[in-house]
Design a protein around this motif. Structure first.
Motif, short mmCIF file in Angstrom:
data_model
loop_
_atom_site.label_atom_id
_atom_site.label_comp_id
_atom_site.label_asym_id
_atom_site.label_seq_id
_atom_site.Cartn_x
_atom_site.Cartn_y
_atom_site.Cartn_z
N ALA A 31 -4.26 -34.99 -7.55
CA ALA A 31 -2.86 -36.14 -8.30
C ALA A 31 -1.37 -35.45 -8.18
N VAL A 32 -0.31 -36.76 -7.94
CA VAL A 32 1.05 -35.45 -7.79
C VAL A 32 1.69 -35.72 -9.31
N GLU A 33 2.86 -34.98 -9.10
CA GLU A 33 3.95 -34.99 -10.46
C GLU A 33 4.33 -34.31 -10.44
N ALA A 34 6.33 -34.54 -10.56
CA ALA A 34 7.35 -34.67 -9.69
C ALA A 34 8.33 -32.72 -11.41
N ARG A 35 8.03 -32.04 -10.55
CA ARG A 35 8.26 -30.92 -11.88
C ARG A 35 8.97 -30.99 -12.57
N ARG A 36 10.44 -31.52 -12.06
CA ARG A 36 10.79 -32.01 -12.74
C ARG A 36 11.29 -33.73 -13.18
N GLY A 37 11.92 -33.88 -15.02
CA GLY A 37 11.59 -34.95 -14.84
C GLY A 37 12.37 -36.06 -14.65
N THR A 38 13.26 -35.60 -14.28
CA THR A 38 14.43 -36.24 -14.05
C THR A 38 13.96 -36.66 -12.49
N ASP A 39 13.28 -36.63 -11.78
CA ASP A 39 12.73 -37.13 -10.28
C ASP A 39 11.22 -38.02 -10.44
N VAL A 40 11.04 -38.46 -12.02
CA VAL A 40 9.94 -39.45 -12.10
C VAL A 40 10.27 -40.72 -11.39
N ASP A 41 11.21 -41.34 -11.38
CA ASP A 41 11.40 -42.28 -10.34
C ASP A 41 11.39 -42.34 -9.38
N ARG A 42 12.29 -41.05 -8.60
CA ARG A 42 12.12 -40.88 -7.30
C ARG A 42 11.35 -40.52 -6.82
N LEU A 43 10.24 -40.12 -7.32
CA LEU A 43 8.58 -39.25 -6.58
C LEU A 43 8.20 -40.93 -6.71
N ALA A 44 8.98 -41.92 -7.83
CA ALA A 44 7.48 -42.91 -7.38
C ALA A 44 7.93 -43.79 -6.57
N THR A 45 9.37 -44.12 -6.01
CA THR A 45 9.73 -44.25 -5.22
C THR A 45 9.63 -44.67 -3.68
N GLY A 46 9.77 -42.47 -3.64
CA GLY A 46 8.87 -42.12 -2.25
C GLY A 46 7.72 -42.26 -2.38
N LEU A 47 7.40 -42.15 -3.04
CA LEU A 47 5.79 -42.93 -3.32
C LEU A 47 5.06 -44.28 -2.19
N VAL A 48 5.89 -44.70 -2.47
CA VAL A 48 5.88 -46.75 -2.60
C VAL A 48 5.90 -46.45 -0.55
N GLY A 74 -5.72 -40.32 0.71
CA GLY A 74 -6.04 -40.45 2.16
C GLY A 74 -6.65 -39.97 2.44
N LEU A 75 -6.97 -39.95 4.00
CA LEU A 75 -8.10 -39.31 4.95
C LEU A 75 -8.99 -38.05 5.00
N GLY A 76 -7.55 -37.57 4.74
CA GLY A 76 -7.84 -35.77 4.22
C GLY A 76 -7.05 -35.18 4.30
N GLU A 77 -7.74 -33.49 3.88
CA GLU A 77 -6.97 -32.32 3.26
C GLU A 77 -5.80 -32.32 4.09
N LEU A 78 -5.19 -32.29 5.31
CA LEU A 78 -4.14 -32.52 6.20
C LEU A 78 -3.22 -33.23 6.35
N HIS A 79 -3.49 -34.77 5.73
CA HIS A 79 -3.16 -35.90 6.04
C HIS A 79 -2.22 -35.54 4.55
N LEU A 80 -3.07 -35.13 3.36
CA LEU A 80 -1.55 -35.27 2.01
C LEU A 80 -1.46 -34.08 2.44
N GLU A 81 -1.72 -33.23 3.00
CA GLU A 81 0.14 -32.28 2.58
C GLU A 81 1.00 -33.06 3.35
N VAL A 82 0.91 -32.91 4.84
CA VAL A 82 1.74 -33.94 5.95
C VAL A 82 2.43 -35.11 4.64
N ALA A 83 2.07 -35.63 3.96
CA ALA A 83 2.73 -36.60 3.03
C ALA A 83 3.38 -36.43 2.16
N VAL A 84 2.71 -35.10 1.24
CA VAL A 84 3.61 -34.06 -0.10
C VAL A 84 4.55 -33.60 1.03
#
Length: 667
Positions: free
Chosen positions: A397-414, A438-448
């Protein structure tokens, strides 16, 4: 920019298990061909193809990188692929567009788990390969043992065409058994000489064995061998090329890329034995020839966001793609404009006016093209089979720490999902959380980490969770569902009867119709199948995707006015849901094959730890003072295993994993 005919192009991939020296081989190829003027080193973070900051920090290849170079009047378009299992989808997409490959193996370890995985991927795509046994200067290096592992673990016919000169740290050259010459490296210099006196008898015996092996496999060579009791150099080389192209055998070379030994003969072998675009079968069911004058057909295999725009990597299979062209994206039906055509040199580009059939280039301009899409001439639409994308097995699960970044996070994930189709973004309906899979722990670490670095986002990440599935153990028959809806205007009516049973096919789902007498028209049968696929998204046990199920439509009925494809799709969905609730079901969990290499004195501790993780040991052997243990372990038990293994072996233990499918969840 030099123009090359199709016969002088080699679209080449470098494949290997992680740490076999794949990127070092690539760097030495670039240096020797003059593409770069300084040798890059993985440990220094100065490589050309591993240019991403995370790649240089971690010392691994994460994204496939394309570069071009020239050797012996040929152009080599080279793709350096990842070796880590978490990035196997990058390898899959690269193999889909390559004509040939060099598989790199460690001279001590031989065939390792991930090298076996990528070899099987290349088998599926029919990509001809040659093998390069690297790190011949290491203690314990053994070419014969490595060749034996190719034969035993990959089931191929290896044909060594070289004899090493010197062993381990004394390795300094090779004898070419085809040309019966010696190549010796002194520092960075190469000298071609006669075969050393002390190796002439062995070289003659190995040349004889090579001729006999080739004659057994190649009819033309057999005819000459029977007539003259020998093969000329030309016949031997020609037969080796034909055996490589057909996949009947694998040419094996050796060297030490890090010490600059063996790479020039490897480049000669690439030119001599691996195919040009014209040597490969036409794609599109044989309908798309590699002809620059034909209508354009290209496959997009990679999308990357760069400061200069959205870059789409394509393999041109037919025709010519030119700056300013309008092309059709057959995946979306949209017309796209090509504003630039680029030759890619890792993180640098070179402007081209056009690219022709057989070339791998990048284009800028298309705004919605995804990896796997076919770009073609709008007047002659063609759809090529896209690369297969692996299903994700780990989620966070991923979420933006700042409320102002919610839309930017959604765009970044897309954007992440656009660039890497093996990343899947969804919203959990129960918790409302955004989930990245994703395909593994490292895969997700790199994406985040990319979200944090590239977009400046502060992201909170939950604990990794594995992707469970559900399957049918015992099915049911005759499940009836009637969908009737009447609320004014046209109604909805569909009547279906389905049987459900277990299914072990690779795609996880099969559908068939046994309806007779036209009781359900063909278009409604297709709608029922679509509805069944809708129902597979969430199973009855825990809302996990359903796999391993065969559905048979056995009966049904229609209404002359109220039946429609929508009604039958709805009926199919609810019928299968009811059938699954009535079936005996079980939850499946992903498992991995884990290969652990540890000092012999630590093997007892490692075995105990694997047992505590519900691991099942399948093999154990001793290699030169170290123990190699292979086990099948639930993926959920492997989170944090790297830290535990280092602690229990004083930092001397290593492990690798590869997917091993799904097994019933116990307990």
């Amino acid at each position: 920019m030099r123009s090359f005919p199709n016969t002088r192009i080699r679209n080449l991939g470098i494949l290997a298990h992680v740490d076999a020296g794949k990127t070092t081989v690539t760097e030495r190829i670039l240096f020797l061909t003059g593409a770069v003027h300084k040798k890059g080193e993985v440990h220094d973070g100065t490589t050309v193809t591993d240019f991403d900051p995370q790649e240089r920090e971690r010392g691994i290849t994460i994204s496939s990188a394309a570069v071009s170079c020239f050797w012996d009047r040929h152009r080599i378009d080279l793709i350096d692929t990842p070796g880590h299992v978490d990035f196997s989808d990058e390898v899959e997409r690269a193999l889909r567009v390559l004509d040939g490959a060099v598989a790199v193996f460690d001279a001590v370890a031989g065939v390792e788990p991930q090298s076996e995985t990528v070899w099987r991927q290349a088998d599926r795509h029919g990509v001809p390969r040659i093998a390069f046994v690297n790190k011949m200067d290491r203690a314990g290096a053994d070419l014969e043992a490595a060749v034996a592992s190719l034969r035993d673990r990959l089931g191929v016919v290896p044909l060594p065409v070289q004899l090493p000169i010197g062993r381990e740290d004394g390795f300094r050259g090779v004898v070419d058994l085809v040309g019966t010459r010696a190549y010796v490296w002194d520092g960075d210099g190469l000298a071609e000489t006669e075969v050393p006196v002390g190796l002439r008898r062995e070289a003659a015996a190995r040349r004889r064995a090579l001729e006999e092996a080739v004659a057994e496999l190649h009819p033309g060579a057999l005819e000459e061998f029977c007539a003259t009791d020998a093969l000329t150099d030309g016949t031997l080389a020609g037969a080796l090329r034909e055996l490589t192209l057909s996949g009947a055998a694998v040419v094996v070379l050796c060297g030490s890329a890090y010490r600059n030994r063996g790479v020039e003969p490897l480049l000669d072998a690439v030119v001599s034995y691996l195919p040009s675009p014209l040597d490969r079968p036409p794609v599109g069911g044989g309908r798309v020839p590699a002809d620059p004058a034909a209508p354009l057909v290209a496959l997009a295999f990679k999308v990357s966001a760069t400061p200069t725009g959205r870059m789409t990597y394509v393999r041109v299979y037919a025709g010519t793609i030119t700056k300013g062209d309008a092309v059709l994206d057959t995946a979306t039906g949209r017309a796209e404009r090509v504003s630039r055509v680029l030759r890619v040199q890792a993180d640098r580009t070179e402007e081209l006016s056009s690219a022709v059939a057989g070339e791998i280039v990048a284009v800028i301009g298309p705004k919605a093209v995804r990896a796997g899409a076919t770009l073609c001439d709008p007047a002659a639409p063609v759809v090529l089979e896209p690369p297969v994308t692996a299903a994700p097995v780990v989620s966070v699960a991923v979420e933006a720490r700042r409320g102002t970044d919610v839309d930017r996070l959604a765009t970044g994930l897309v954007r992440l999902a656009e660039e890497d189709p093996s990343l899947v973004v969804r919203r959990d309906p129960e918790t409302g959380q955004t989930v990245l899979s994703g395909l593994g722990e490292l895969h997700l670490e790199v994406a985040v980490e990319r979200l944090r670095r590239d977009r400046g986002l502060e992201v909170a990440v939950g604990r990794p969770q594995v992707a469970y599935r559900e399957t049918v153990v015992k099915g049911v028959a005759g499940v009836l569902y009637r969908h009737v809806k009447q609320d004014g205007g046209s109604g909805q009516f569909a009547h279906v009867v389905v049987d459900v049973e277990p299914y072990d096919g690779e795609d996880g789902f099969a559908f068939a119709s046994a309806v007779t007498g036209g009781r359900v028209p063909a278009e409604y049968v297709r709608a029922v199948e679509a509805g069944c696929r809708d129902a597979l998204v969430d199973g009855p046990l825990g809302g996990h995707p359903v796999t391993g199920v065969r559905v048979t439509l056995t009966d049904g009925a229609t209404h002359p006015k109220d039946s429609s494809e929508m009604a039958f799709r709805t009926a199919g969905r609810f019928a299968l849901r009811e059938a699954l609730r009535a079936s005996a079901m079980t939850v499946l969990e992903p498992v991995a094959e884990v290969t652990v290499t540890v000092p012999a004195e630590s093997v007892g501790t490692v075995l105990g730890d694997l047992a505590s993780r519900r691991g099942r040991v399948t093999d154990s052997e001793v290699r030169g003072g170290t123990s190699v243990v292979t086990a099948t372990v639930p993926l959920a038990e492997l989170f944090g295993y790297a830290t535990r293994l280092r602690g229990r072996t004083q930092g001397r233990g290593t492990f690798t994993t590869r997917p091993a499918g799904y097994e019933p969840l116990k307990g």
